[in-house]
Design a protein around this motif. Structure first.
Motif, mmCIF file in Angstrom:
data_model
loop_
_atom_site.group_PDB
_atom_site.id
_atom_site.type_symbol
_atom_site.label_atom_id
_atom_site.label_comp_id
_atom_site.label_asym_id
_atom_site.label_seq_id
_atom_site.Cartn_x
_atom_site.Cartn_y
_atom_site.Cartn_z
ATOM 1 N N GLY A 219 0.948 -5.690 15.220
ATOM 2 C CA GLY A 219 -0.331 -5.219 14.694
ATOM 3 C C GLY A 219 -0.182 -3.893 13.948
ATOM 4 O O GLY A 219 -0.911 -3.622 12.977
ATOM 5 N N LYS A 220 0.779 -3.072 14.401
ATOM 6 C CA LYS A 220 1.027 -1.800 13.705
ATOM 7 C C LYS A 220 1.542 -2.054 12.299
ATOM 8 O O LYS A 220 1.207 -1.310 11.359
ATOM 9 C CB LYS A 220 2.033 -0.962 14.488
ATOM 10 N N ALA A 221 2.363 -3.095 12.135
ATOM 11 C CA ALA A 221 2.853 -3.439 10.794
ATOM 12 C C ALA A 221 1.697 -3.883 9.906
ATOM 13 O O ALA A 221 1.625 -3.524 8.716
ATOM 14 C CB ALA A 221 3.898 -4.542 10.895
ATOM 15 N N THR A 222 0.769 -4.673 10.490
ATOM 16 C CA THR A 222 -0.397 -5.124 9.724
ATOM 17 C C THR A 222 -1.261 -3.936 9.328
ATOM 18 O O THR A 222 -1.761 -3.843 8.185
ATOM 19 C CB THR A 222 -1.223 -6.106 10.565
ATOM 20 N N THR A 223 -1.460 -2.986 10.262
ATOM 21 C CA THR A 223 -2.261 -1.784 9.969
ATOM 22 C C THR A 223 -1.596 -0.959 8.876
ATOM 23 O O THR A 223 -2.260 -0.488 7.935
ATOM 24 C CB THR A 223 -2.417 -0.937 11.244
ATOM 25 N N ALA A 224 -0.272 -0.786 8.998
ATOM 26 C CA ALA A 224 0.455 -0.007 7.985
ATOM 27 C C ALA A 224 0.357 -0.671 6.612
ATOM 28 O O ALA A 224 0.210 0.012 5.582
ATOM 29 C CB ALA A 224 1.924 0.126 8.399
ATOM 30 N N LEU A 225 0.422 -2.016 6.606
ATOM 31 C CA LEU A 225 0.322 -2.750 5.342
ATOM 32 C C LEU A 225 -1.063 -2.597 4.738
ATOM 33 O O LEU A 225 -1.207 -2.343 3.523
ATOM 34 C CB LEU A 225 0.638 -4.229 5.588
ATOM 35 N N SER A 226 -2.130 -2.714 5.552
ATOM 36 C CA SER A 226 -3.492 -2.600 5.029
ATOM 37 C C SER A 226 -3.781 -1.176 4.554
ATOM 38 O O SER A 226 -4.415 -0.976 3.504
ATOM 39 C CB SER A 226 -4.499 -3.009 6.101
ATOM 40 N N GLU A 227 -3.309 -0.184 5.310
ATOM 41 C CA GLU A 227 -3.522 1.213 4.907
ATOM 42 C C GLU A 227 -2.759 1.534 3.633
ATOM 43 O O GLU A 227 -3.238 2.268 2.755
ATOM 44 C CB GLU A 227 -3.103 2.152 6.032
ATOM 45 N N GLY A 228 -1.561 0.973 3.505
ATOM 46 C CA GLY A 228 -0.774 1.197 2.290
ATOM 47 C C GLY A 228 -1.447 0.583 1.081
ATOM 48 O O GLY A 228 -1.437 1.175 -0.015
ATOM 49 N N LEU A 229 -2.008 -0.618 1.265
ATOM 50 C CA LEU A 229 -2.720 -1.254 0.151
ATOM 51 C C LEU A 229 -3.927 -0.431 -0.281
ATOM 52 O O LEU A 229 -4.197 -0.259 -1.481
ATOM 53 C CB LEU A 229 -3.164 -2.668 0.575
ATOM 54 N N MET A 230 -4.690 0.066 0.719
ATOM 55 C CA MET A 230 -5.868 0.891 0.397
ATOM 56 C C MET A 230 -5.452 2.164 -0.326
ATOM 57 O O MET A 230 -6.113 2.604 -1.296
ATOM 58 C CB MET A 230 -6.615 1.220 1.679
ATOM 59 N N ALA A 231 -4.339 2.771 0.146
ATOM 60 C CA ALA A 231 -3.866 4.004 -0.499
ATOM 61 C C ALA A 231 -3.413 3.730 -1.931
ATOM 62 O O ALA A 231 -3.623 4.552 -2.841
ATOM 63 C CB ALA A 231 -2.709 4.597 0.326
ATOM 64 N N LYS A 232 -2.785 2.552 -2.127
ATOM 65 C CA LYS A 232 -2.318 2.204 -3.466
ATOM 66 C C LYS A 232 -3.492 1.959 -4.398
ATOM 67 O O LYS A 232 -3.450 2.329 -5.590
ATOM 68 C CB LYS A 232 -1.453 0.944 -3.373
ATOM 69 N N ILE A 233 -4.563 1.342 -3.844
ATOM 70 C CA ILE A 233 -5.758 1.100 -4.661
ATOM 71 C C ILE A 233 -6.398 2.431 -5.049
ATOM 72 O O ILE A 233 -6.853 2.609 -6.189
ATOM 73 C CB ILE A 233 -6.754 0.216 -3.880
ATOM 74 N N ARG A 234 -6.407 3.373 -4.102
ATOM 75 C CA ARG A 234 -7.015 4.677 -4.390
ATOM 76 C C ARG A 234 -6.094 5.544 -5.242
ATOM 77 O O ARG A 234 -6.527 6.554 -5.815
ATOM 78 C CB ARG A 234 -7.310 5.416 -3.085
ATOM 79 N N GLY A 235 -4.813 5.178 -5.306
ATOM 80 C CA GLY A 235 -3.855 5.972 -6.065
ATOM 81 C C GLY A 235 -3.316 7.139 -5.287
ATOM 82 O O GLY A 235 -2.761 8.080 -5.880
ATOM 83 N N THR A 236 -3.463 7.130 -3.985
ATOM 84 C CA THR A 236 -3.005 8.259 -3.154
ATOM 85 C C THR A 236 -1.691 7.959 -2.444
ATOM 86 O O THR A 236 -1.207 8.779 -1.649
ATOM 87 C CB THR A 236 -4.069 8.591 -2.087
ATOM 88 N N GLY A 237 -1.096 6.819 -2.663
ATOM 89 C CA GLY A 237 0.165 6.486 -1.983
ATOM 90 C C GLY A 237 0.542 5.036 -2.198
ATOM 91 O O GLY A 237 0.040 4.393 -3.127
ATOM 92 N N GLY A 238 1.420 4.510 -1.316
ATOM 93 C CA GLY A 238 1.860 3.117 -1.432
ATOM 94 C C GLY A 238 2.229 2.530 -0.073
ATOM 95 O O GLY A 238 2.024 3.161 0.975
ATOM 96 N N ILE A 239 2.799 1.329 -0.105
ATOM 97 C CA ILE A 239 3.170 0.639 1.129
ATOM 98 C C ILE A 239 4.558 1.096 1.573
ATOM 99 O O ILE A 239 5.506 1.096 0.781
ATOM 100 C CB ILE A 239 3.175 -0.892 0.907
#
Length: 618
Positions: free
Chosen positions: A72-92
């Motif tokens: 589940g931590k991998a799934t959370t990290a993946l979803s947070e990375g996607l959101m950050a990439k959409i916002r332009g503040t980071g990546g996966i």
């Protein structure tokens, strides 16, 4: 004792092609708890192995249960990375996710390894228990009285050793490991669910009382059918064995249709109990899936609401949904195991029921020494009946000196073979006594007593093996030279040497690759080799041709020299030289004396003898 198995085969005859003991449909186990308790006593011998199985099962469960939460931590990290990439503040962070996946893979591999080891150990334990039960059943058979086998089919007894023990073993192997794993999984998953969300855990737990109620209902309905299934499986085995063994008789009397109808009737009962038990067993899975899906939907809905509020992460929802599946799966497994336990309990009850059957008293205190027996036999006012209220031997008395040849004649049902059964203590007299050298036969150990007797029956018994091995069965420590000498004395050596392979020729399962007369000569050779003090010859020549009868008669004359002999015969011409002829009718001795004396009396014996002579002349 020579040809001991012939006694079991010849005297404990089947009751006919369709023998079998019925049972009331829907009969419930007599002592289910007791059968499980007795089975537990066998398992206790392997308690150390069971503890190891439990530890390995728990370890396997722990590693598999931890996996979803870490995943589940991998799934959370993946979803947070996607959101950050959409916002332009980071990546996966694929490196972090990769490490998590590798760690989870390692956990699952360890879980699989522990599961394999505990399965391997449990299989060994189960097979050892099955081996012990088969060994005890086999030993039990040799300690049981003849009346047990005369009231049941062979197939029904064999079913205890084969089907019931196999069912017990399979159920034991799967049920113990499944119960341990399922309970450990339930506890582990419950803890992990609580760590994610107590509220969602409470919602998931609602399915438990519903599941328990449905399982209890199905178990209550199906248990009687599992018992019937095992019972009628034994009856089917008995019928198949007897139909196969007597197929020539069935064909000769055109009873094929009757046997098919009777088999179909039993098969129908087995079908009805089997499909009901399997149907109810199969109901477990869809019922549990339905209940599990209800819980799954409720958890998904509540998890979505909590995620919207920010109470839990997406990875936690994914992990919790996996845990819900993992939570319902062991419940389903336990439900399935309960069915196996029912079948196992029904089988174990039948096994232990057999092991608890009445036994012959095998030994006595201070037994008489059989080695000094000379062969003097006396029947003193013997009364006997197979049923207590049905006496068939009435006040039978006779004294036999060592070395005498005693012929027992009379019409069918007069009690001739019954006297032999009493003499060898397959049954004990109701009153009176049978004495050997002045000692009551009940004062000897049964095994020792039967060592004093050699027996040749009309119904020969030879096993699959070489001719040499079959003759040596009379005395297992005999040399090849002694076996050949016995065959020569039995007038069997000549025909043996004409066979392909001679003494090393392999007899098939029912010894049908030699003739009836040749089989009879082999059993006489076996009796000669055994060199017993007392001989019993029961209709040994009644099923052979005249020429073979002469050879067998010569062999038997040689066999009887210097031994006390009891000859049961219908062909009265074969016992003219007997030292004493006992003429039996309706369980009593109506006449006794030598052949010439009895003919002069013009009584019952003379009528029997003359009627045979007249038939021969005609």
């Amino acid at each position: 004792m020579s040809n001991g198995n012939e006694t079991a085969k010849g005297m404990g005859r089947r009751r006919g092609p369709m023998g079998g003991r019925g049972m009331t449909p829907g009969e419930k186990p007599k002592d289910l708890k007791g059968a499980i308790g007795k089975l537990a006593s066998y398992i206790r011998h392997f308690k150390f192995a069971i503890v190891i199985v439990a530890v390995f099962a728990a370890c396997s469960t722990v590693f598999s249960v931890i996996g979803p939460k870490i995943l589940g931590k991998a799934t959370t990290a993946l979803s947070e990375g996607l959101m950050a990439k959409i916002r332009g503040t980071g990546g996966i962070d694929f490196t972090y996710i990769g490490k998590i996946l590798l760690f989870v893979l390692g956990l699952y591999l360890l879980s699989a390894l522990f599961s394999f080891v505990q399965g391997w150990i449990m299989t060994g334990v189960t097979q050892k228990i099955c081996y012990q039960l088969r060994k005890e059943i086999s030993e039990k058979i040799n300690r049981m009285p003849m009346k047990y086998f005369e009231s049941r089919t062979y197939g029904e007894v064999l079913s205890r050793i084969t089907n019931d023990v196999d069912t017990l073993g399979q159920g034991l192997n799967q049920s113990i490991t499944t119960i341990i794993t399922s309970v450990a999984t339930l506890i582990g998953v419950f803890i992990m669910m609580l760590s994610i969300s107590p509220l969602m855990t409470l919602i998931a737990l609602v399915i438990l009382p519903v599941s328990a109620g449905l399982i209890s209902f199905v178990v209550k309905k199906s248990q009687k059918y599992f018992k019937n299934q095992q019972e009628y499986l034994g009856h089917i085995n008995g019928q198949v064995e007897e139909i196969y063994g007597g197929h020539l008789v069935i064909k000769a009397f055109n009873r094929e249709q009757d046997t098919i109808e009777e088999f179909d009737a039993t098969n129908q009962k087995l079908y009805e109990s089997a499909w009901k038990s399997q149907f109810l067993s199969g109901m477990m899975q869809p019922i549990m899936m339905f209940v599990g899906n209800l819980g799954y939907a409720a958890v998904a809905l509540s998890g979505g609401l909590l995620a919207i509020r920010g109470t839990i992460t997406i990875g936690d929802i994914q992990a919790f949904i996996q845990y819900v599946k993992s939570f319902t799966q062991p419940i389903q497994q336990i439900a399935q195991v309960i069915n196996q336990v029912q079948s196992m309990a029904a089988a174990s009850e039948r096994v232990f029921e057999f092991l608890n059957e009445e036994e012959e008293d095998q030994s006595v205190e201070n037994p008489c020494d059989i080695s000094k027996v000379t062969g003097a036999v006396s029947f003193e006012h013997v009364h006997f009946g197979y049923q207590p209220d049905q006496t068939i031997i009435h006040d039978f008395s006779v004294n036999v000196a060592p070395g005498q040849k005693i012929a027992i004649v009379g019409p069918t049902g007069a009690g001739k073979t019954t006297m032999v059964k009493l003499l060898m203590r397959f049954y004990d007299v109701n009153s009176g006594a049978i004495c050997l050298d002045g000692h009551d036969v009940r004062s000897f150990n049964r095994r020792d007593l039967r060592e004093a007797f050699g027996m040749v029956l009309q119904d020969t018994w030879l096993f699959q093996g070489t001719i040499m091995e079959n003759i040596r069965y009379g005395r297992l420590d005999a040399t090849d030279e002694e076996v050949i000498a016995a065959a020569k004395a039995a007038h069997a050596d000549h025909f043996i040497r004409t066979l392909p392979g001679g003494y090393q020729m392999e007899l098939n399962e029912d010894a049908s690759n030699v003739s009836q007369g040749q089989k009879q000569l082999l059993t006489i050779a076996r009796a000669i080799l055994a060199d017993n003090k007392i001989l019993i010859l029961d209709e040994a020549t009644s099923s052979v041709d005249t020429r073979t009868e002469v050879a067998i008669q010569k062999a038997m004359d040689h066999l009887m020299k210097g031994r006390t002999s009891f000859v049961i015969a219908h062909r009265l011409s074969t016992i003219r030289d007997a030292d004493m002829i006992l003429v039996m009718k309706d369980g009593d001795i109506v006449e006794q004396g030598r052949h010439e004396e009895l003919l002069k009396k013009q009584g019952f014996y003379a009528n029997l003898y003359n009627s045979q002579f007249e038939e021969t002349v005609a």
